[in-house]
Design a protein around this motif. Structure first.
Motif, mmCIF file in Angstrom:
data_model
loop_
_atom_site.group_PDB
_atom_site.id
_atom_site.type_symbol
_atom_site.label_atom_id
_atom_site.label_comp_id
_atom_site.label_asym_id
_atom_site.label_seq_id
_atom_site.Cartn_x
_atom_site.Cartn_y
_atom_site.Cartn_z
ATOM 1 N N SER A 59 -6.668 -0.283 5.171
ATOM 2 C CA SER A 59 -6.738 -1.170 4.017
ATOM 3 C C SER A 59 -5.810 -2.375 4.199
ATOM 4 O O SER A 59 -6.174 -3.506 3.869
ATOM 5 N N ALA A 60 -4.631 -2.124 4.743
ATOM 6 C CA ALA A 60 -3.680 -3.234 4.973
ATOM 7 C C ALA A 60 -4.259 -4.256 5.945
ATOM 8 O O ALA A 60 -3.907 -5.434 5.913
ATOM 9 N N LEU A 61 -5.175 -3.800 6.805
ATOM 10 C CA LEU A 61 -5.812 -4.719 7.760
ATOM 11 C C LEU A 61 -7.057 -5.378 7.179
ATOM 12 O O LEU A 61 -7.743 -6.135 7.864
ATOM 13 N N GLY A 62 -7.361 -5.067 5.933
ATOM 14 C CA GLY A 62 -8.523 -5.681 5.300
ATOM 15 C C GLY A 62 -9.823 -4.954 5.599
ATOM 16 O O GLY A 62 -10.900 -5.460 5.290
ATOM 17 N N LEU A 63 -9.745 -3.777 6.200
ATOM 18 C CA LEU A 63 -10.964 -3.010 6.475
ATOM 19 C C LEU A 63 -11.408 -2.292 5.192
ATOM 20 O O LEU A 63 -10.608 -2.058 4.283
ATOM 21 N N GLU A 64 -12.685 -1.926 5.183
ATOM 22 C CA GLU A 64 -13.203 -1.294 3.977
ATOM 23 C C GLU A 64 -12.685 0.144 3.870
ATOM 24 O O GLU A 64 -12.784 0.912 4.835
ATOM 25 N N VAL A 65 -12.139 0.474 2.725
ATOM 26 C CA VAL A 65 -11.597 1.823 2.518
ATOM 27 C C VAL A 65 -11.986 2.295 1.127
ATOM 28 O O VAL A 65 -11.884 1.554 0.152
ATOM 29 N N ASN A 66 -12.457 3.531 1.051
ATOM 30 C CA ASN A 66 -12.698 4.145 -0.255
ATOM 31 C C ASN A 66 -12.191 5.579 -0.152
ATOM 32 O O ASN A 66 -12.929 6.493 0.181
ATOM 33 N N TYR A 67 -10.904 5.743 -0.412
ATOM 34 C CA TYR A 67 -10.249 7.015 -0.152
ATOM 35 C C TYR A 67 -10.450 7.971 -1.325
ATOM 36 O O TYR A 67 -9.852 7.804 -2.386
ATOM 37 N N GLN A 68 -11.318 8.949 -1.131
ATOM 38 C CA GLN A 68 -11.625 9.909 -2.195
ATOM 39 C C GLN A 68 -11.659 11.305 -1.583
ATOM 40 O O GLN A 68 -12.725 11.932 -1.501
ATOM 41 N N PRO A 69 -10.530 11.812 -1.118
ATOM 42 C CA PRO A 69 -10.569 13.054 -0.342
ATOM 43 C C PRO A 69 -10.845 14.283 -1.198
ATOM 44 O O PRO A 69 -10.363 14.385 -2.324
ATOM 45 N N LEU A 70 -11.636 15.188 -0.640
ATOM 46 C CA LEU A 70 -11.736 16.508 -1.252
ATOM 47 C C LEU A 70 -10.417 17.215 -0.905
ATOM 48 O O LEU A 70 -10.123 17.436 0.269
ATOM 49 N N PRO A 71 -9.578 17.527 -1.922
ATOM 50 C CA PRO A 71 -8.283 18.121 -1.588
ATOM 51 C C PRO A 71 -8.427 19.408 -0.779
ATOM 52 O O PRO A 71 -9.280 20.252 -1.078
ATOM 53 N N PHE A 105 0.862 -1.184 0.000
ATOM 54 C CA PHE A 105 0.000 0.000 0.000
ATOM 55 C C PHE A 105 0.903 1.239 0.000
ATOM 56 O O PHE A 105 2.080 1.152 0.353
ATOM 57 N N ALA A 106 0.355 2.367 -0.389
ATOM 58 C CA ALA A 106 1.156 3.603 -0.354
ATOM 59 C C ALA A 106 0.274 4.765 0.064
ATOM 60 O O ALA A 106 -0.943 4.755 -0.164
ATOM 61 N N ALA A 107 0.893 5.766 0.687
ATOM 62 C CA ALA A 107 0.140 6.927 1.183
ATOM 63 C C ALA A 107 1.033 8.156 1.248
ATOM 64 O O ALA A 107 2.255 8.052 1.342
ATOM 65 N N GLY A 108 0.383 9.314 1.215
ATOM 66 C CA GLY A 108 1.096 10.575 1.403
ATOM 67 C C GLY A 108 1.639 11.141 0.101
ATOM 68 O O GLY A 108 1.142 10.841 -0.991
ATOM 69 N N ALA A 138 -1.503 13.585 3.842
ATOM 70 C CA ALA A 138 -0.529 12.725 4.536
ATOM 71 C C ALA A 138 -1.211 12.021 5.706
ATOM 72 O O ALA A 138 -1.037 10.821 5.923
ATOM 73 N N GLN A 139 -2.014 12.761 6.448
ATOM 74 C CA GLN A 139 -2.689 12.161 7.603
ATOM 75 C C GLN A 139 -3.795 11.190 7.171
ATOM 76 O O GLN A 139 -3.815 10.024 7.565
ATOM 77 N N GLU A 140 -4.700 11.673 6.333
ATOM 78 C CA GLU A 140 -5.880 10.861 6.018
ATOM 79 C C GLU A 140 -5.529 9.636 5.182
ATOM 80 O O GLU A 140 -6.111 8.566 5.357
ATOM 81 N N GLN A 141 -4.562 9.789 4.257
ATOM 82 C CA GLN A 141 -4.221 8.615 3.449
ATOM 83 C C GLN A 141 -3.375 7.625 4.241
ATOM 84 O O GLN A 141 -3.445 6.418 4.010
ATOM 85 N N GLY A 142 -2.577 8.153 5.194
ATOM 86 C CA GLY A 142 -1.835 7.249 6.094
ATOM 87 C C GLY A 142 -2.812 6.368 6.868
ATOM 88 O O GLY A 142 -2.616 5.151 6.997
ATOM 89 N N ILE A 143 -3.876 6.988 7.362
ATOM 90 C CA ILE A 143 -4.910 6.244 8.101
ATOM 91 C C ILE A 143 -5.590 5.228 7.169
ATOM 92 O O ILE A 143 -5.752 4.045 7.501
ATOM 93 N N ALA A 144 -5.945 5.706 5.961
ATOM 94 C CA ALA A 144 -6.668 4.843 5.015
ATOM 95 C C ALA A 144 -5.817 3.637 4.606
ATOM 96 O O ALA A 144 -6.313 2.508 4.543
ATOM 97 N N ALA A 145 -4.530 3.875 4.343
ATOM 98 C CA ALA A 145 -3.663 2.772 3.900
ATOM 99 C C ALA A 145 -3.522 1.721 5.002
ATOM 100 O O ALA A 145 -3.517 0.511 4.739
ATOM 101 N N ALA A 146 -3.426 2.182 6.255
ATOM 102 C CA ALA A 146 -3.300 1.240 7.376
ATOM 103 C C ALA A 146 -4.564 0.392 7.499
ATOM 104 O O ALA A 146 -4.507 -0.826 7.654
#
Ligand code: FAD
Length: 417
Positions: free
Chosen positions: A321-333, A286-289, A311-319
């Motif tokens: 996701s790595a745990l198999g939790l549902e993630v749909n990362y679509q941040p409003l920049p 996975f990758a983030a930031g 950096a913060q929100e995608q770091g959280i999302a990637a973690a």
């Protein structure tokens, strides 16, 4: 543990090893999220800086001004960091990802196997590719050490040339002026922050810096940098003129640290390509930031965001996701910059095709520019208008038509819209 966790996830990850490469902001958030979500396996956080995970925005502001200590940037207090019970390899560079063997290698010869890997390698300051830049003293600003080295060079009466009229360059220029330095900003494009804001905002930034006595040269190419006989630095421009100075600061963008990913065969395009789950072309990585290139529905294309929020929100999302939790990362920049007494914030991705509606007088002490597609607000940029921008954010997220006349009328509270 989060209630939306799919059954069996904890069991699947309990005994596993997760490695996070890069101990900046995204890496720090990824590591703490893994624990927060209940991951009890081996957690290894590897970073090639000697500092624990920290935030960078104050480096060009309060730290450079000498108003904040670098320790204040740390993401977690020592006790909280310790409580994560992770293996922290600081000042350790990861040199290789062996994907078939699911193992990473470090510069000091350690090999660590992983089950899941999270890349938070960020980026480095782009260097100035002109003759002399290796021999004349040139400052860049990315790390704590960079800010500590640059700060003393910005004293009263010192002549500073900032190469690059983007966010970092302008924040350094503002801090240098506040410290009493004489500042010239040299920008190759025809306007400031051309890559990220519309012309109206560039003009506003130009007026702001002019009003504080900064000289700004637009459309000015740098041909070379050198040292004069009296030991001063000299910036030579393509039009033949020379700018003698006491220090040169280069803020010409960021190069994503994606070499490691590229060498291991992961799909990259100016950064590591991930999907909305923050998953790379390898399902276990996975990758983030700042390093991640992510599909962004607000832009209608893939984007690599260089911002505190991402950096913060995608770091959280990637973690997650790595745990198999549902993630749909679509941040409003969302991005902000502080220069002098201006707090500028940008929500969404303004485009030339948008209709601009101003609330307040652009150029005044407080205003918001809305960017509309038809009657729907798609983006907003505000100067000292944090409260209005919070409502603007909701308008963008709701994607509903608004009355443009009311939007422009500062007498109509944003909450009514
Ligand atoms: C001076 C400055 C001011 C800023 N101001 C603002 C602002 O006002 N508003 C805003 O929204 N954003 C701002 N930003 C942007 C924001 O700070 C970044 O987007 C954010 O820090 C990115 O975090 P990251 O974790 O992705 O990357 P980084 O913070 O760069 O962390 C990546 C880490 O990975 C390490 N690393 C890389 N490769 C390896 C390897 N192979 N092995 C081990 N370690 C490795 C790096 O050394 C680094 O420590 C600013 C940035 C800077 C530099």
């Amino acid at each position: 543990m989060n209630s939306d966790q799919p059954a069996g996830t904890a069991a699947a990850t309990k005994a596993a090893t997760i490695i996070v490469i890069g101990a900046g902001q995204a890496g720090g958030w990824a590591a703490q999220t893994l624990r927060k979500e209940g991951f009890t396996g081996r957690l290894v956080l590897i970073g090639d800086e000697s500092h624990p995970p920290h935030e960078r925005p104050p480096l060009s502001k309060a730290v450079l001004a000498g108003e904040a200590a670098p320790e204040s940037l740390t993401l977690l207090k020592p006790d909280a960091f310790h409580a994560l019970a992770l293996e922290w390899r600081h000042a350790t560079h990861v040199t290789r990802i062996d994907r078939p063997a699911k193992c990473i290698e470090t510069a000091n010869g350690e090999a660590i196997p992983y089950d899941k890997l999270i890349l938070c390698t960020g980026g480095k300051a782009r260097h100035l590719a002109v003759p002399g830049s290796d021999s004349a003293p040139v400052y860049t600003l990315r790390r704590i050490e960079d800010a500590l080295a640059l700060a003393p060079a910005l004293g009263p009466g010192r002549a500073i040339v900032v190469i690059g009229g983007g966010w970092i360059g302008l924040e350094v220029a503002a801090t240098a002026r506040k410290k009493g330095a004489e500042v010239t900003v040299v920008e190759a494009q025809g306007r400031l922050c051309e890559r990220t804001v519309p012309a109206q905002v560039s003009e506003h930034l130009l007026a702001l810096h002019h009003s504080h006595g900064t000289r700004v040269l637009l459309g000015a190419g740098v041909e070379q940098v050198s040292r004069s006989a009296d030991g001063r630095s000299v910036v030579g421009l393509t039009n033949g003129s020379e700018l003698p100075c006491d220090a040169i600061v280069v803020g010409v963008g960021l190069v994503p640290n994606d070499q490691l990913a590229r060498d291991s065969g992961l799909a990259c395009e100016g950064g590591v390509i991930v999907d909305a789950r923050c998953q790379t072309s390898d399902p276990d990585i996975f990758a983030a930031g700042d390093v991640a290139v992510t599909p962004n529905p607000w832009a209608g294309r893939r984007l690599r965001l260089e911002s505190w929020q991402n950096a913060q929100e995608q770091g959280i999302a990637a973690a997650r996701s790595a745990l198999g939790l549902e993630v749909n990362y679509q941040p409003l920049p969302w991005f902000w910059s502080d220069q002098y007494d201006m707090n500028l914030q940008i929500y969404g991705v303004p485009s030339l095709a948008h209709r601009v509606v101003a609330r307040g007088n652009p150029g005044a002490d407080s205003f918001v520019l809305f960017y509309l597609d038809g009657n729907v607000v798609k983006a907003a940029i505000g100067h000292n208008a944090a409260r209005d921008l919070r409502f603007a954010r909701r308008l963008i997220e709701q994607n509903k038509p608004v009355d443009a006349d009311q939007l422009a009328d500062a007498g109509v509270p944003m909450s009514k819209l």
